[in-house]
Structure formats: structure tokens, C-alpha cells
Motif scaffolding. Structure first.
Motif, PDB file in Angstrom:
ATOM      1  N   ALA A 174     -72.075  68.127  67.008  1.00 19.62           N
ATOM      2  CA  ALA A 174     -73.181  67.275  66.564  1.00 19.62           C
ATOM      3  C   ALA A 174     -72.752  65.815  66.439  1.00 19.62           C
ATOM      4  O   ALA A 174     -73.540  64.910  66.703  1.00 19.62           O
ATOM      5  N   ALA A 175     -71.496  65.574  66.049  1.00 21.95           N
ATOM      6  CA  ALA A 175     -70.998  64.209  65.900  1.00 21.95           C
ATOM      7  C   ALA A 175     -70.580  63.601  67.238  1.00 21.95           C
ATOM      8  O   ALA A 175     -70.255  62.417  67.309  1.00 21.95           O
ATOM      9  N   GLY A 176     -70.549  64.403  68.301  1.00 25.69           N
ATOM     10  CA  GLY A 176     -70.166  63.902  69.612  1.00 25.69           C
ATOM     11  C   GLY A 176     -68.671  63.782  69.805  1.00 25.69           C
ATOM     12  O   GLY A 176     -68.209  63.132  70.742  1.00 25.69           O
ATOM     13  N   ILE A 177     -67.893  64.415  68.951  1.00 29.68           N
ATOM     14  CA  ILE A 177     -66.436  64.348  69.069  1.00 29.68           C
ATOM     15  C   ILE A 177     -65.954  65.271  70.181  1.00 29.68           C
ATOM     16  O   ILE A 177     -65.035  64.931  70.925  1.00 29.68           O
ATOM     17  N   VAL A 178     -66.573  66.435  70.310  1.00 28.72           N
ATOM     18  CA  VAL A 178     -66.306  67.353  71.418  1.00 28.72           C
ATOM     19  C   VAL A 178     -67.633  67.754  72.047  1.00 28.72           C
ATOM     20  O   VAL A 178     -68.678  67.684  71.396  1.00 28.72           O
ATOM     21  N   LYS A 179     -67.584  68.167  73.301  1.00 27.92           N
ATOM     22  CA  LYS A 179     -68.807  68.564  74.009  1.00 27.92           C
ATOM     23  C   LYS A 179     -69.046  70.064  73.918  1.00 27.92           C
ATOM     24  O   LYS A 179     -70.165  70.512  73.807  1.00 27.92           O
ATOM     25  N   ASN A 180     -67.964  70.829  74.039  1.00 28.00           N
ATOM     26  CA  ASN A 180     -68.064  72.281  74.016  1.00 28.00           C
ATOM     27  C   ASN A 180     -66.692  72.855  73.657  1.00 28.00           C
ATOM     28  O   ASN A 180     -65.752  72.104  73.400  1.00 28.00           O
ATOM     29  N   ARG A 181     -66.575  74.168  73.652  1.00 29.86           N
ATOM     30  CA  ARG A 181     -65.305  74.786  73.253  1.00 29.86           C
ATOM     31  C   ARG A 181     -64.180  74.491  74.244  1.00 29.86           C
ATOM     32  O   ARG A 181     -63.026  74.353  73.854  1.00 29.86           O
ATOM     33  N   ALA A 182     -64.514  74.385  75.522  1.00 25.04           N
ATOM     34  CA  ALA A 182     -63.496  74.044  76.518  1.00 25.04           C
ATOM     35  C   ALA A 182     -62.967  72.633  76.285  1.00 25.04           C
ATOM     36  O   ALA A 182     -61.760  72.381  76.399  1.00 25.04           O
ATOM     37  N   ASP A 183     -63.841  71.707  75.940  1.00 21.95           N
ATOM     38  CA  ASP A 183     -63.432  70.337  75.647  1.00 21.95           C
ATOM     39  C   ASP A 183     -62.543  70.300  74.403  1.00 21.95           C
ATOM     40  O   ASP A 183     -61.535  69.600  74.363  1.00 21.95           O
ATOM     41  N   LEU A 184     -62.907  71.077  73.397  1.00 24.36           N
ATOM     42  CA  LEU A 184     -62.091  71.158  72.179  1.00 24.36           C
ATOM     43  C   LEU A 184     -60.704  71.700  72.510  1.00 24.36           C
ATOM     44  O   LEU A 184     -59.690  71.152  72.062  1.00 24.36           O
ATOM     45  N   SER A 185     -60.648  72.748  73.305  1.00 25.68           N
ATOM     46  CA  SER A 185     -59.364  73.333  73.682  1.00 25.68           C
ATOM     47  C   SER A 185     -58.514  72.340  74.470  1.00 25.68           C
ATOM     48  O   SER A 185     -57.309  72.206  74.231  1.00 25.68           O
ATOM     49  N   ARG A 186     -59.130  71.620  75.404  1.00 22.12           N
ATOM     50  CA  ARG A 186     -58.399  70.622  76.192  1.00 22.12           C
ATOM     51  C   ARG A 186     -57.863  69.510  75.315  1.00 22.12           C
ATOM     52  O   ARG A 186     -56.714  69.094  75.444  1.00 22.12           O
ATOM     53  N   LYS A 187     -58.673  69.052  74.369  1.00 22.16           N
ATOM     54  CA  LYS A 187     -58.225  67.980  73.476  1.00 22.16           C
ATOM     55  C   LYS A 187     -57.100  68.457  72.562  1.00 22.16           C
ATOM     56  O   LYS A 187     -56.195  67.694  72.242  1.00 22.16           O
ATOM     57  N   ARG A 188     -57.143  69.717  72.158  1.00 24.42           N
ATOM     58  CA  ARG A 188     -56.063  70.248  71.322  1.00 24.42           C
ATOM     59  C   ARG A 188     -54.775  70.368  72.121  1.00 24.42           C
ATOM     60  O   ARG A 188     -53.698  70.085  71.611  1.00 24.42           O
TER      61      ARG A 188
END
Length: 108
Positions: A27-41
Motif C-alpha cells: 500500500a505504501a509503494g515500497i514493494v510491488k509484490n512478493r517477488a519484488d520483496l524477495s528480490r529486494k531482500r
């Protein structure tokens, strides 16, 4: 009637003890989806979640102070690199060399 419990000295708005959940990050626009979160981690040192238990179904909140520190660090890196590097006319573009295509020879 006397107050039986002590008041909490920590502010409810103290960011050290506030958390983002996955839906909050989206919601805050920090990540787009779970794949994006995983890539950023994996590749961008995004902070790990802080699970309260070892159960698989336990929620995995992200501490707001660590997420904000990550965002600040990322913004600082961008501002250091934005010293004209993108639109610098003196900067030579890197291009891949063209691959020669095999010409078709006809046999007559």
C-alpha cells in the motif's frame, strides 16, 4: 478507585515499536509484490522480517525504523549517483556489438 496498572512509558507512535506487514508495504509503494520483496531482500539488503515465533503461519512484520533506514540509505545512494551520470553528454553509451547474421546463399 485506584488505577491498578502502570502506564506504559513508550509512546504509541514510537516508530521503534511499530511494524509494517506485507500489505502495508504494498500500500505504501515500497514493494510491488512478493517477488519484488524477495528480490529486494536478496539483492538490495532490505531488512528481514521479525517473526514472533517459529511457526510457519506466524506473521512476519517488518520493523518500520529499519525499513525507513533502508529507504534513506537507498535515497542517499541515488542522490550521490545522480551527479549528472544519467544525462551526461560526455558519457559514452555502452552498446552491445552487433552480431552478424549469416547470409543465405543460394546455390544455382
Amino acid at each position: 478507585m485506584a488505577n491498578t496498572h502502570e502506564s506504559n512509558n513508550r509512546s504509541d507512535y514510537d516508530s521503534e515499536y511499530q511494524y509494517y506487514y506485507y500489505n502495508d508495504l504494498v500500500a505504501a509503494g515500497i514493494v510491488k509484490n512478493r517477488a519484488d520483496l524477495s528480490r529486494k531482500r536478496r539483492f538490495e539488503d532490505f531488512p528481514a522480517p521479525e517473526k514472533s515465533s517459529d511457526a510457519m503461519q506466524a506473521s512476519a512484520p517488518f520493523r518500520k525504523s529499519k525499513v525507513h533506514a533502508w529507504l534513506d540509505c537507498r535515497a542517499a545512494r541515488r542522490s550521490r549517483n545522480a551527479g549528472g551520470a544519467v544525462n551526461d553528454p560526455e558519457r559514452k553509451r555502452r552498446r552491445r556489438p552487433r552480431q552478424e547474421t549469416a547470409s543465405i546463399e543460394t546455390n544455382e
